[in-house]
Design a protein around this motif. Structure first.
Motif, mmCIF file in Angstrom:
data_model
loop_
_atom_site.group_PDB
_atom_site.id
_atom_site.type_symbol
_atom_site.label_atom_id
_atom_site.label_comp_id
_atom_site.label_asym_id
_atom_site.label_seq_id
_atom_site.Cartn_x
_atom_site.Cartn_y
_atom_site.Cartn_z
ATOM 1 N N UNK A 56 50.360 59.714 41.656
ATOM 2 C CA UNK A 56 50.975 58.581 41.175
ATOM 3 C C UNK A 56 51.572 58.463 42.630
ATOM 4 N N UNK A 57 51.678 57.260 43.109
ATOM 5 C CA UNK A 57 51.988 56.874 44.588
ATOM 6 C C UNK A 57 53.619 56.336 44.477
ATOM 7 N N UNK A 81 74.674 67.096 40.844
ATOM 8 C CA UNK A 81 73.889 65.958 40.120
ATOM 9 C C UNK A 81 73.027 65.561 41.117
ATOM 10 N N UNK A 82 71.599 65.549 40.885
ATOM 11 C CA UNK A 82 70.907 64.740 41.774
ATOM 12 C C UNK A 82 70.469 63.414 40.989
ATOM 13 N N UNK A 83 70.655 62.349 41.976
ATOM 14 C CA UNK A 83 70.057 61.072 41.538
ATOM 15 C C UNK A 83 68.913 60.750 42.331
ATOM 16 N N UNK A 84 67.730 60.517 41.693
ATOM 17 C CA UNK A 84 66.596 59.873 42.353
ATOM 18 C C UNK A 84 66.518 58.432 42.259
ATOM 19 N N UNK A 85 66.341 57.832 43.611
ATOM 20 C CA UNK A 85 65.645 56.431 43.647
ATOM 21 C C UNK A 85 64.236 56.399 43.756
ATOM 22 N N UNK A 86 63.497 55.950 43.058
ATOM 23 C CA UNK A 86 61.991 56.294 43.449
ATOM 24 C C UNK A 86 61.325 54.800 43.267
ATOM 25 N N UNK A 87 60.645 54.526 44.382
ATOM 26 C CA UNK A 87 60.228 53.354 44.416
ATOM 27 C C UNK A 87 58.421 53.419 44.532
ATOM 28 N N UNK A 88 57.850 52.753 43.880
ATOM 29 C CA UNK A 88 56.595 52.674 43.518
ATOM 30 C C UNK A 88 55.970 51.694 42.519
ATOM 31 N N UNK A 89 54.635 51.411 42.696
ATOM 32 C CA UNK A 89 53.964 50.505 41.883
ATOM 33 C C UNK A 89 53.145 51.442 40.584
ATOM 34 N N UNK A 90 53.439 50.603 39.572
ATOM 35 C CA UNK A 90 52.430 51.468 38.408
ATOM 36 C C UNK A 90 53.222 52.695 37.857
ATOM 37 N N UNK A 91 54.450 52.957 38.093
ATOM 38 C CA UNK A 91 55.134 54.234 37.792
ATOM 39 C C UNK A 91 55.668 53.751 36.407
ATOM 40 N N UNK A 92 55.798 54.741 35.534
ATOM 41 C CA UNK A 92 56.262 54.693 34.281
ATOM 42 C C UNK A 92 57.403 55.633 34.225
ATOM 43 N N UNK A 93 58.322 55.362 33.533
ATOM 44 C CA UNK A 93 59.818 56.235 33.273
ATOM 45 C C UNK A 93 59.359 57.471 32.804
ATOM 46 N N UNK A 94 58.478 57.502 31.728
ATOM 47 C CA UNK A 94 58.330 58.988 31.267
ATOM 48 C C UNK A 94 57.419 59.689 31.963
ATOM 49 N N UNK A 95 56.608 59.239 32.878
ATOM 50 C CA UNK A 95 55.792 60.134 34.057
ATOM 51 C C UNK A 95 56.964 60.598 34.871
ATOM 52 N N UNK A 126 62.259 52.047 40.708
ATOM 53 C CA UNK A 126 62.320 50.786 41.210
ATOM 54 C C UNK A 126 60.641 50.379 41.325
ATOM 55 N N UNK A 127 60.414 49.372 40.388
ATOM 56 C CA UNK A 127 59.022 48.682 40.719
ATOM 57 C C UNK A 127 59.153 47.238 41.404
ATOM 58 N N UNK A 128 57.832 46.576 41.292
ATOM 59 C CA UNK A 128 57.995 45.155 41.991
ATOM 60 C C UNK A 128 58.846 44.246 41.117
ATOM 61 N N UNK A 129 58.945 44.604 39.865
ATOM 62 C CA UNK A 129 59.515 43.750 38.746
ATOM 63 C C UNK A 129 60.902 44.272 38.341
ATOM 64 N N UNK A 130 61.275 45.269 38.107
ATOM 65 C CA UNK A 130 62.318 45.604 37.532
ATOM 66 C C UNK A 130 63.186 47.246 37.884
ATOM 67 N N UNK A 131 64.373 47.536 37.438
ATOM 68 C CA UNK A 131 64.776 48.646 37.797
ATOM 69 C C UNK A 131 64.725 49.436 36.446
ATOM 70 N N UNK A 132 64.327 50.660 36.310
ATOM 71 C CA UNK A 132 64.506 51.476 34.995
ATOM 72 C C UNK A 132 65.253 52.599 35.306
ATOM 73 N N UNK A 133 66.097 53.218 34.348
ATOM 74 C CA UNK A 133 66.868 54.270 34.439
ATOM 75 C C UNK A 133 66.621 55.498 33.591
ATOM 76 N N UNK A 134 66.390 56.615 33.990
ATOM 77 C CA UNK A 134 66.296 57.646 33.068
ATOM 78 C C UNK A 134 67.362 58.804 33.287
#
Length: 134
Positions: A56-57, A81-95, A126-134
């Motif tokens: 996963x890139x 508390x660690x909050x990660x902001x991860x940017x990449x393409x093709x990444x899914x929240x469950x991964x 953070x992907x090209x299209x949207x921000x998802x939070x987990x």
């Protein structure tokens, strides 16, 4: 490691350079900052390796460490508390969520403080299209 006393705090020389540690941040890193940084960066480094093994890139990662201390008990750290902001393409929240679980189990610093400091994690993807939070 060997630390030598200076006017305020202590210092050591390591292969990367000098490390100055003091209770007053005007003279060096404060001990609690180093502990929180160790937990955050170790966790982030292990997460990065887990994601690489899963092929996963990740283009970028930022980690915010929020520290709660207890003034009534020697100002000890009780929670990080660690909050990660991860940017990449093709990444899914469950991964990312599953990879964070693996990283937590394999991070030496998180495992070292288990039972004495509560460590929690959250993330934004953070992907090209949207921000998802987990």
């Amino acid at each position: 490691m060997e630390f030598t006393m200076k006017e305020v705090g202590f210092q050591t020389t390591l292969p990367y350079g000098e490390l100055h540690v003091a209770g007053d941040e005007a003279y060096g890193f404060r001990p609690y900052q180093l502990l929180a940084a160790s937990i955050a960066v170790c966790s982030g480094g292990v997460l990065r390796k887990v994601l690489e093994k899963k092929r996963l890139h990740v283009e970028d990662m930022t980690i915010r460490a929020d520290v709660k201390r207890n003034e009534a008990k020697a100002n000890r750290i009780e929670k990080v508390h660690l909050h990660f902001v991860i940017q990449g393409n093709g990444l899914r929240e469950e991964q990312i969520a599953k990879s964070l679980e693996v990283a937590r189990k394999n991070c030496p610093m998180v495992q070292s403080v288990e039972g004495s400091i509560e460590v929690t994690e959250s993330f934004e993807l953070v992907t090209d299209r949207k921000v998802e939070c987990g």
